[in-house]
Design an enzyme around this catalytic site. Structure first.
Site, PDB file in Angstrom:
ATOM      1  N   ALA A  60     -70.547  11.418 -26.232  1.00 35.09           N
ATOM      2  CA  ALA A  60     -71.191  10.561 -25.562  1.00 35.09           C
ATOM      3  C   ALA A  60     -71.691   9.541 -26.606  1.00 35.09           C
ATOM      4  O   ALA A  60     -72.475   9.913 -26.958  1.00 35.09           O
ATOM      5  CB  ALA A  60     -71.794  10.308 -24.142  1.00 35.09           C
ATOM      6  N   GLY A  99     -68.949  15.301 -24.070  1.00 36.49           N
ATOM      7  CA  GLY A  99     -67.566  15.436 -24.149  1.00 36.49           C
ATOM      8  C   GLY A  99     -66.760  15.546 -25.460  1.00 36.49           C
ATOM      9  O   GLY A  99     -65.665  16.025 -24.719  1.00 36.49           O
ATOM     10  N   GLU A 102     -66.014  18.558 -24.031  1.00 35.39           N
ATOM     11  CA  GLU A 102     -64.339  18.338 -23.534  1.00 35.39           C
ATOM     12  C   GLU A 102     -63.324  18.200 -24.126  1.00 35.39           C
ATOM     13  O   GLU A 102     -62.166  18.802 -23.069  1.00 35.39           O
ATOM     14  CB  GLU A 102     -65.295  17.769 -22.257  1.00 35.39           C
ATOM     15  CG  GLU A 102     -66.334  17.858 -21.228  1.00 35.39           C
ATOM     16  CD  GLU A 102     -66.944  17.290 -20.362  1.00 35.39           C
ATOM     17  OE1 GLU A 102     -66.958  16.923 -18.620  1.00 35.39           O
ATOM     18  OE2 GLU A 102     -67.078  15.950 -20.661  1.00 35.39           O
ATOM     19  N   GLU A 122     -74.984  18.230 -20.907  1.00 37.73           N
ATOM     20  CA  GLU A 122     -75.542  16.375 -19.502  1.00 37.73           C
ATOM     21  C   GLU A 122     -76.717  17.154 -18.882  1.00 37.73           C
ATOM     22  O   GLU A 122     -77.494  15.956 -18.338  1.00 37.73           O
ATOM     23  CB  GLU A 122     -73.859  16.373 -18.777  1.00 37.73           C
ATOM     24  CG  GLU A 122     -73.142  15.708 -19.667  1.00 37.73           C
ATOM     25  CD  GLU A 122     -71.896  17.221 -20.588  1.00 37.73           C
ATOM     26  OE1 GLU A 122     -71.386  16.228 -20.852  1.00 37.73           O
ATOM     27  OE2 GLU A 122     -71.968  18.287 -20.616  1.00 37.73           O
TER      28      GLU A 122
END
Length: 672
Positions: A60, A99, A102, A122
């Site tokens: 992020a 992310g 991900e 996270e």
């Protein structure tokens, strides 16, 4: 933000958002559009997603933290990648975190450079992977392996990722990465979300039961388990809904706010407000350490591990040999755990030069004094250093409490002197208080702050006062803890309040670990307090198997009848009738007083900002991270409540106690 290049039927999409390819709004939008165009373009047969530079993506964009996210949201972008009818291959060219990983999970195949690291950190921000990480990872590696990554937040090597099924192929050389990824171009699209999960809800519960340390005090790990259970029992769409609900609950929770504060606080601590950004730093090619004891050896290891040569000086051969042997022993213990290779151990030891010649530090660019915590001894050392250190060398004292300006005054170059307060064990603890003297030169401060980060530490600037930031705040806690015991509490009760709060140990446990005899005048004719009495009886803490507690051979503590009798004796001597002490009073007099001392430190300019105080206590003393640190916790607790609590017990405090004006009319910093 996005670069595309088509070679034959293969379209390569490059994430290009320096320095870490953060997944900000512009990059998400560009990625979504590129995937959509490729899906519709009949000339494209396969898609490779990779990163620019040395990272795939660190996740992020931190500048978006705490703000409403612009569309498209990352889960929607990743759903489009997974649903693409053409094979999408992640070419993981470097670290992929959060992310970023991900994105790779949503691709149909994953090829990774051998040097890359993959992780979902996270949980360290009090949240969980919110773009399908808790749903797709278990489908690739199984419930247990997924939970280990998600709940710990620690990255894994590509070798482990290959063994677990997280990646499909590993490439040694970066030049071969895209070619290897193109090798999957003729393979069918293979949505991760359609795969079966290895493991079930019972496996998730078993993981939680087997790893209580990962869950203690934190809310996010439990939510991670619930989300992974959903992956094991529900279709992807329903599991994603569970993940989203849990994610939003965590983001809005106090723990995530505190952990995000801690995240930003660490980054802010590296900045010195009045230091020009263009300050030229001094070159540090060799470091000298005066003293080969536990602290000196631990300090040396930080530089050796970073590839910096170290000259270590002692006054006698036996101490020098013992210090060098301890360094080797520490390295070999780390190697035995698989964290270092034998070659790495030998490479570090080859950088160490133990010597009895004080003048050998004359070739060093930074010299750190790590001798006994005594002002006369330190002044003597710095007087000698002034005579032998080369011009421009930085001279640092590893003092815990003492006046750095008084030490600097013993030299002809006070501008080159500062404090570097390492915490024990110095090769493990990340905090370094960098104590800025009245005459410390800007380039000296800038150099040491940057060097601290280079060797893996978290440096925090402190001004000159007794105890600086951390130990100064410790004083009212320890003094009140002793007073509370005299008034009727037990050491066990006081310690339990602190461990229940989340501290790794209470005031008396900490004293026993550090040594009850620290600061003792060693004059048995003067027994002014309980600590003196313990020291006079040789109860110096864990090292003598007796302090405020008794200890067995395994250092397991138990209540001491000797200490209980001594407490009663002192109460009688002082004419104190013991009373019941509430836990609330212990909190007010030991924790609220710390917040108060922190406010005084701010008022005096000893700390640059309140978040720096939080960093000191998070990294140096084990303050529970989920509270954000003492100052953040104090603000959340409410300064009015803290003032009221302090006022209620003012008559039981030392005469010198005063409530910080800042707490009565606080100017709180913005909260992340």
């Amino acid at each position: 933000m996005i670069r595309t290049e088509q070679t034959g039927p293969i379209l390569t999409i490059t994430l290009d958002n320096p320095p870490v390819n953060a997944l900000g709004a512009a990059l998400r939008s560009g990625l979504a559009k590129a995937i959509a165009r490729a899906a519709d373009d009949i000339s494209v047969g396969a898609i490779i997603v990779t990163g620019s530079g040395k990272l795939f993506s660190a996740g992020a964009d931190i500048s978006e933290f705490g703000k409403p996210l612009a569309d498209p949201q990352l889960p929607d972008v990743l759903a489009a990648i997974e649903a693409c009818p053409k094979p999408v291959i992640a070419a993981i060219n470097g670290t992929a975190l959060g992310g970023g990983l991900e994105v790779a999970l949503a691709c149909h195949y994953r090829v990774a450079l051998a040097s890359a690291k993959l992780g979902l950190p996270e949980v360290k921000l009090g949240i969980l992977p919110g773009a399908g990480g808790t749903q797709r990872l278990p489908r690739l590696v199984g419930v247990e392996a997924a939970l280990k990554m998600i709940v710990s937040g620690d990255p894994v090597s590509v070798a482990k990722a290959l063994a677990s099924g997280l990646v499909d192929k590993v490439v040694e050389n970066a030049a071969d990465l895209l070619t290897a990824a193109a090798g999957f171009a003729d393979s069918p699209a293979r949505p991760t979300g359609e795969r079966a999960v290895s493991g079930d809800a019972a496996a998730a519960d078993a993981f939680a039961a087997a790893n209580p340390r990962l869950f203690k005090g934190f809310t996010a790990p439990t939510a991670c388990v619930e989300a992974v259970k959903a992956a094991a029992t529900l279709p992807l769409t329903e599991g994603m809904a569970v993940e989203r609900r849990l994610f939003l609950e965590l983001v809005a929770g106090d723990q995530s706010k505190a952990l995000r504060h801690a995240f930003f606080a660490e980054r802010a601590a590296a900045k010195v407000d009045d230091l020009p950004k263009d300050t030229v730093k001094r070159d540090i090619a060799r470091v000298g350490i005066i003293g080969a004891g536990t602290m000196g050896g631990g300090i040396a290891m930080n530089f050796l591990s970073a590839g910096l040569p170290v000259t270590m000086v002692e006054t006698n051969a036996e101490a020098l040999e013992r210090g060098a042997a301890l360094i080797r022993s520490n390295y070999e213990a780390t190697a035995a755990k698989g964290r270092l290779t034998t070659d790495q151990v030998e490479a570090a030891m080859a950088l160490l030069t133990p010597t009895l010649e004080f003048g050998a530090v004359g070739e060093c660019d930074l010299v750190i004094e790590a001798v006994y915590e005594n002002m006369d001894v330190k002044k003597q050392v710095f007087g000698r250093l002034d005579a032998v250190a080369k011009p421009g060398a930085i001279l640092a004292s590893n003092t815990s409490y003492l006046d750095v300006d008084a030490i600097a005054a013993c030299t002809s170059r006070p501008e080159d002197v500062l404090g570097m307060h390492f915490f024990s064990p110095a090769n493990v603890m990340k905090l370094v208080e960098v104590v800025r003297g009245a005459k410390t030169a800007p380039d000296v401060l800038a150099t040491v702050m940057a060097l601290g980060q280079k060797v893996g530490k978290v440096p925090v600037v402190a001004g000159v006062c007794y105890g600086f930031i951390g130990n100064r705040m410790l004083i009212p806690r320890q003094d009140n803890a002793l007073a509370l015991v005299m008034e009727g509490a037990s050491p066990e009760q006081v310690d339990k309040v602190h461990t229940d709060f989340g501290m790794p140990m209470g005031p008396f446990q900490m004293t026993d670990l550090a040594g009850v005899d620290i600061g003792w005048h060693r004059d048995e004719t003067r027994i002014d307090n309980l600590k003196d009495a313990l020291c006079a009886q040789g109860r110096w803490g864990q090292k003598t198997k007796a302090g405020f507690y008794d200890y067995d051979a395994n250092r397991k503590r138990s209540t001491s009848p000797v200490v209980a009798a001594l407490i009663e004796e002192f109460r009688e001597r002082e004419g104190i009738t013991p009373r019941a002490i509430s836990d609330e009073e212990i909190v007010a007099r030991t924790l609220y007083t710390m917040v108060n001392e922190g406010a005084l430190i701010l008022e005096e300019g000893i700390a640059q900002r309140s978040s720096d105080i939080d960093v000191v206590w998070l990294y140096g003393y084990g303050w529970p991270r989920w509270t954000g640190g003492p100052m953040f916790w104090g603000e959340r607790e409410g300064f009015a409540k803290i003032v009221a609590g302090l006022e209620h017990y003012t008559d039981r405090m030392p005469e010198s106690f005063s409530i910080a004006p800042l707490l009565r009319s606080p100017q709180p910093e913005p909260v992340a």
